[in-house]
Scaffold this motif. Structure first.
Motif, PDB file in Angstrom:
ATOM      1  N   ILE A  16     -29.531 -64.636   8.791  1.00 46.55           N
ATOM      2  CA  ILE A  16     -29.064 -66.023   8.713  1.00 46.55           C
ATOM      3  C   ILE A  16     -30.224 -66.878   8.205  1.00 46.55           C
ATOM      4  O   ILE A  16     -31.342 -66.771   8.721  1.00 46.55           O
ATOM      5  CB  ILE A  16     -28.651 -66.535  10.124  1.00 46.55           C
ATOM      6  N   VAL A  17     -29.975 -67.700   7.209  1.00 39.86           N
ATOM      7  CA  VAL A  17     -30.992 -68.666   6.781  1.00 39.86           C
ATOM      8  C   VAL A  17     -30.545 -70.023   7.293  1.00 39.86           C
ATOM      9  O   VAL A  17     -29.478 -70.511   6.930  1.00 39.86           O
ATOM     10  CB  VAL A  17     -31.152 -68.685   5.246  1.00 39.86           C
ATOM     11  N   GLY A  18     -31.335 -70.604   8.180  1.00 33.91           N
ATOM     12  CA  GLY A  18     -30.945 -71.885   8.767  1.00 33.91           C
ATOM     13  C   GLY A  18     -32.024 -72.448   9.667  1.00 33.91           C
ATOM     14  O   GLY A  18     -33.158 -71.961   9.666  1.00 33.91           O
ATOM     15  N   GLU A  19     -31.674 -73.462  10.416  1.00 35.87           N
ATOM     16  CA  GLU A  19     -32.642 -74.129  11.295  1.00 35.87           C
ATOM     17  C   GLU A  19     -32.788 -73.358  12.607  1.00 35.87           C
ATOM     18  O   GLU A  19     -31.806 -72.849  13.156  1.00 35.87           O
ATOM     19  CB  GLU A  19     -32.160 -75.552  11.599  1.00 35.87           C
ATOM     20  N   ILE A  20     -34.021 -73.266  13.087  1.00 40.54           N
ATOM     21  CA  ILE A  20     -34.299 -72.619  14.369  1.00 40.54           C
ATOM     22  C   ILE A  20     -35.446 -73.387  15.040  1.00 40.54           C
ATOM     23  O   ILE A  20     -36.338 -73.909  14.340  1.00 40.54           O
ATOM     24  CB  ILE A  20     -34.623 -71.112  14.172  1.00 40.54           C
ATOM     25  N   GLU A  21     -35.401 -73.470  16.352  1.00 44.48           N
ATOM     26  CA  GLU A  21     -36.452 -74.165  17.110  1.00 44.48           C
ATOM     27  C   GLU A  21     -37.765 -73.391  16.991  1.00 44.48           C
ATOM     28  O   GLU A  21     -37.818 -72.208  17.334  1.00 44.48           O
ATOM     29  CB  GLU A  21     -36.022 -74.240  18.585  1.00 44.48           C
ATOM     30  N   PRO A  22     -38.856 -73.997  16.482  1.00 48.94           N
ATOM     31  CA  PRO A  22     -40.104 -73.230  16.354  1.00 48.94           C
ATOM     32  C   PRO A  22     -40.729 -72.905  17.708  1.00 48.94           C
ATOM     33  O   PRO A  22     -40.438 -73.577  18.699  1.00 48.94           O
ATOM     34  CB  PRO A  22     -41.012 -74.150  15.550  1.00 48.94           C
ATOM     35  N   LYS A  23     -41.586 -71.883  17.730  1.00 46.88           N
ATOM     36  CA  LYS A  23     -42.306 -71.523  18.961  1.00 46.88           C
ATOM     37  C   LYS A  23     -43.377 -72.591  19.217  1.00 46.88           C
ATOM     38  O   LYS A  23     -43.968 -73.126  18.270  1.00 46.88           O
ATOM     39  CB  LYS A  23     -43.008 -70.168  18.789  1.00 46.88           C
ATOM     40  N   PRO A  24     -43.663 -72.887  20.490  1.00 49.05           N
ATOM     41  CA  PRO A  24     -44.713 -73.877  20.765  1.00 49.05           C
ATOM     42  C   PRO A  24     -46.096 -73.329  20.407  1.00 49.05           C
ATOM     43  O   PRO A  24     -46.304 -72.119  20.436  1.00 49.05           O
ATOM     44  CB  PRO A  24     -44.587 -74.086  22.283  1.00 49.05           C
ATOM     45  N   LEU A  25     -46.994 -74.219  20.047  1.00 48.71           N
ATOM     46  CA  LEU A  25     -48.372 -73.834  19.731  1.00 48.71           C
ATOM     47  C   LEU A  25     -49.162 -73.788  21.027  1.00 48.71           C
ATOM     48  O   LEU A  25     -49.312 -74.806  21.713  1.00 48.71           O
ATOM     49  CB  LEU A  25     -48.969 -74.858  18.762  1.00 48.71           C
ATOM     50  N   LEU A  26     -49.690 -72.619  21.382  1.00 56.46           N
ATOM     51  CA  LEU A  26     -50.391 -72.446  22.660  1.00 56.46           C
ATOM     52  C   LEU A  26     -51.908 -72.460  22.455  1.00 56.46           C
ATOM     53  O   LEU A  26     -52.403 -72.510  21.328  1.00 56.46           O
ATOM     54  CB  LEU A  26     -49.958 -71.123  23.310  1.00 56.46           C
ATOM     55  N   ASP A  27     -52.594 -72.356  23.572  1.00 57.32           N
ATOM     56  CA  ASP A  27     -54.038 -72.167  23.629  1.00 57.32           C
ATOM     57  C   ASP A  27     -54.466 -71.034  22.700  1.00 57.32           C
ATOM     58  O   ASP A  27     -53.783 -70.007  22.659  1.00 57.32           O
ATOM     59  CB  ASP A  27     -54.315 -71.690  25.074  1.00 57.32           C
ATOM     60  N   MET A  28     -55.568 -71.164  21.999  1.00 54.36           N
ATOM     61  CA  MET A  28     -56.110 -70.077  21.174  1.00 54.36           C
ATOM     62  C   MET A  28     -55.120 -69.586  20.119  1.00 54.36           C
ATOM     63  O   MET A  28     -55.059 -68.400  19.798  1.00 54.36           O
ATOM     64  CB  MET A  28     -56.540 -68.885  22.057  1.00 54.36           C
ATOM     65  N   GLN A  29     -54.337 -70.507  19.593  1.00 54.21           N
ATOM     66  CA  GLN A  29     -53.408 -70.159  18.510  1.00 54.21           C
ATOM     67  C   GLN A  29     -53.558 -71.164  17.373  1.00 54.21           C
ATOM     68  O   GLN A  29     -54.044 -72.283  17.586  1.00 54.21           O
ATOM     69  CB  GLN A  29     -51.953 -70.193  19.001  1.00 54.21           C
ATOM     70  N   ILE A  30     -53.120 -70.749  16.189  1.00 56.07           N
ATOM     71  CA  ILE A  30     -53.088 -71.671  15.052  1.00 56.07           C
ATOM     72  C   ILE A  30     -51.671 -71.693  14.470  1.00 56.07           C
ATOM     73  O   ILE A  30     -50.935 -70.719  14.585  1.00 56.07           O
ATOM     74  CB  ILE A  30     -54.106 -71.295  13.951  1.00 56.07           C
ATOM     75  N   LYS A  31     -51.330 -72.849  13.888  1.00 55.37           N
ATOM     76  CA  LYS A  31     -50.015 -72.977  13.266  1.00 55.37           C
ATOM     77  C   LYS A  31     -50.206 -73.035  11.756  1.00 55.37           C
ATOM     78  O   LYS A  31     -51.020 -73.819  11.252  1.00 55.37           O
ATOM     79  CB  LYS A  31     -49.340 -74.255  13.772  1.00 55.37           C
ATOM     80  N   ILE A  32     -49.461 -72.183  11.060  1.00 55.08           N
ATOM     81  CA  ILE A  32     -49.609 -72.063   9.605  1.00 55.08           C
ATOM     82  C   ILE A  32     -48.318 -72.485   8.912  1.00 55.08           C
ATOM     83  O   ILE A  32     -47.233 -72.061   9.315  1.00 55.08           O
ATOM     84  CB  ILE A  32     -49.925 -70.591   9.230  1.00 55.08           C
ATOM     85  N   LYS A  33     -48.460 -73.312   7.869  1.00 61.72           N
ATOM     86  CA  LYS A  33     -47.312 -73.629   7.006  1.00 61.72           C
ATOM     87  C   LYS A  33     -47.266 -72.508   5.959  1.00 61.72           C
ATOM     88  O   LYS A  33     -48.197 -72.356   5.161  1.00 61.72           O
ATOM     89  CB  LYS A  33     -47.510 -74.997   6.346  1.00 61.72           C
ATOM     90  N   VAL A  34     -46.213 -71.713   6.006  1.00 58.53           N
ATOM     91  CA  VAL A  34     -46.156 -70.502   5.176  1.00 58.53           C
ATOM     92  C   VAL A  34     -45.970 -70.863   3.699  1.00 58.53           C
ATOM     93  O   VAL A  34     -45.154 -71.727   3.364  1.00 58.53           O
ATOM     94  CB  VAL A  34     -45.011 -69.581   5.660  1.00 58.53           C
ATOM     95  N   LYS A  35     -46.752 -70.195   2.838  1.00 55.78           N
ATOM     96  CA  LYS A  35     -46.595 -70.388   1.389  1.00 55.78           C
ATOM     97  C   LYS A  35     -45.944 -69.170   0.743  1.00 55.78           C
ATOM     98  O   LYS A  35     -45.106 -69.306  -0.130  1.00 55.78           O
ATOM     99  CB  LYS A  35     -47.954 -70.689   0.753  1.00 55.78           C
ATOM    100  N   TYR A  36     -46.365 -67.988   1.157  1.00 51.93           N
ATOM    101  CA  TYR A  36     -45.746 -66.745   0.688  1.00 51.93           C
ATOM    102  C   TYR A  36     -45.641 -65.781   1.870  1.00 51.93           C
ATOM    103  O   TYR A  36     -46.511 -65.766   2.741  1.00 51.93           O
ATOM    104  CB  TYR A  36     -46.592 -66.054  -0.381  1.00 51.93           C
ATOM    105  N   ALA A  37     -44.588 -64.961   1.854  1.00 51.99           N
ATOM    106  CA  ALA A  37     -44.480 -63.849   2.811  1.00 51.99           C
ATOM    107  C   ALA A  37     -43.913 -62.661   2.043  1.00 51.99           C
ATOM    108  O   ALA A  37     -43.037 -62.833   1.189  1.00 51.99           O
ATOM    109  CB  ALA A  37     -43.572 -64.231   3.969  1.00 51.99           C
ATOM    110  N   ALA A  38     -44.444 -61.476   2.301  1.00 51.36           N
ATOM    111  CA  ALA A  38     -43.964 -60.290   1.588  1.00 51.36           C
ATOM    112  C   ALA A  38     -43.137 -59.410   2.508  1.00 51.36           C
ATOM    113  O   ALA A  38     -43.335 -59.416   3.729  1.00 51.36           O
ATOM    114  CB  ALA A  38     -45.151 -59.506   1.033  1.00 51.36           C
ATOM    115  N   LEU A  39     -42.213 -58.664   1.917  1.00 53.82           N
ATOM    116  CA  LEU A  39     -41.392 -57.739   2.706  1.00 53.82           C
ATOM    117  C   LEU A  39     -42.046 -56.362   2.757  1.00 53.82           C
ATOM    118  O   LEU A  39     -42.692 -55.936   1.790  1.00 53.82           O
ATOM    119  CB  LEU A  39     -40.003 -57.587   2.080  1.00 53.82           C
TER     120      LEU A  39
END
Ligand SMILES: [Zn+2]
Length: 343
Positions: A16-39
């Motif tokens: 399904i391609v659609g909206e989903i609630e993102p995971k919260p950003l926790l301690d010792m984590q970084i949030k990345i805006k994805v530019k490319y992803a490979a299969l």
């Protein structure tokens, strides 16, 4: 956020391609805006489902991820914000005996981004603050994305496990896919002679372009192992690079020289290869397993791509909306190199 996810296992119709609630950003984590992803094939296995591996649903695949850091959690330096990074997809505990030795892919609680935890087929991904490599501003992001997982996996198999050396001969099976194609390039970089097998004449040309010295078509020539024997003057090869499994296993072992090494990181045709134990001890063969790579091998692999020592092999780039076609294309086996999603 917009993402490609599945709430039940099955074929690509479950995506399904659609909206989903993102995971919260926790301690010792970084949030990345994805530019490319490979299969990777792993994405197909995870989507199909494995009764032995229960993952929470809905799930987002994607282990090869490149993007820009947009936010950091507590206890992470803000200096990384705005930087492009490539994700190290192995999740590890940092405290077990293997992690302490730097052998992260052997960690007792080994798991994978994209398999056990949400991956990069989404606008944003959250990863631990140990799991990235910063890329210089002028980096070719799609090349790095396309090669990160396969290069680190092939690098560990060839350098750390099989310890392939200059002037040795290696047999690379199922060349044409992402992992084997990278293995051919690394083997040539090391200075080895490469014999590659592939399933179609079209892929044959491509594999030659990658640098393979001899290419055999296993579809039209089922006796390909005899040809390996002839090419090596009836000695066999020093190393076999396996990822196909059951169908080729027996011939792979038979193709080895005395004291030769078989290194495997996959079994796309099945897990039950027949092993002639006599052959193993008579010829003093070594069978080596390998999975993913440690962080240091990951950084080495990314450096190989960044310095153009390994050339990317991108087959096709899709948008997130076209992800079903992307999965189907990978599953068809018609791809030559990597299949990417561009955001
Ligand atoms: Zn550990």
């Amino acid at each position: 956020m917009k993402a490609a996810f599945f709430s039940e296992h099955g074929d690509s119709s479950k995506l399904i391609v659609g909206e989903i609630e993102p995971k919260p950003l926790l301690d010792m984590q970084i949030k990345i805006k994805v530019k490319y992803a490979a299969l990777n094939r792993l994405d197909i296995y995870t989507r199909n489902g494995n009764p032995k591996l229960k993952i929470p649903l809905p799930h987002i695949g994607g282990s090869d991820v490149v993007g820009e850091v947009v936010e950091v959690g507590e206890n992470v330096s803000e200096s990384v914000i705005g930087k492009n990074v490539v994700v190290y997809p192995v999740l590890f505990c940092k405290t077990c005996e293997f992690c302490l030795e730097g052998e992260h892919s052997l960690c007792y609680s080994f798991s994978m981004i994209g398999e056990h935890q949400w991956g990069g087929f989404a606008e944003y991904i959250v990863v631990p603050s140990d799991n990235y490599h910063i890329l210089p501003d002028n980096s070719d992001l799609k090349s790095i994305c396309s090669m990160s997982l396969t290069t680190m996996t092939a690098w560990r198999m060839l350098k750390s496990k099989a310890q392939l050396k200059k002037d040795q001969t290696i047999l690379v099976l199922g060349a044409g896919g992402g992992l084997s194609s990278t293995a051919i390039q690394i083997s040539k970089l090391i200075g080895a002679t490469v014999i590659a097998t592939t399933g179609s004449d079209e892929k044959l040309k491509y594999v030659k372009q990658l640098g393979a010295d001899h290419v055999l078509n296993y579809s039209t020539n089922p006796e390909w192992s005899k040809e390996v024997w002839e090419i090596t003057e009836k000695k066999g090869v020093d190393v076999v690079f396996e990822s196909t499994g059951e169908k080729t296993w027996e011939s792979s072992l038979r193709s080895l020289k005395k004291g030769g090494k078989l290194v495997t990181a996959g079994a796309t045709t099945g897990f039950n290869g027949k092993t002639n134990i006599g052959l193993v001890f008579w010829k003093q063969l070594e069978i080596l397993g390998s999975t993913m790579a440690s962080i240091s091998e990951f950084h080495e692999a990314i450096n190989l791509i960044q310095t153009n020592k390994i050339k990317p092999n991108i087959d096709k780039i899709y948008s997130l909306d076209e992800i079903k076609q992307a999965y189907d294309h990978l599953e068809s086996g018609k791809h030559k190199g990597k299949v990417l999603i561009k955001f």
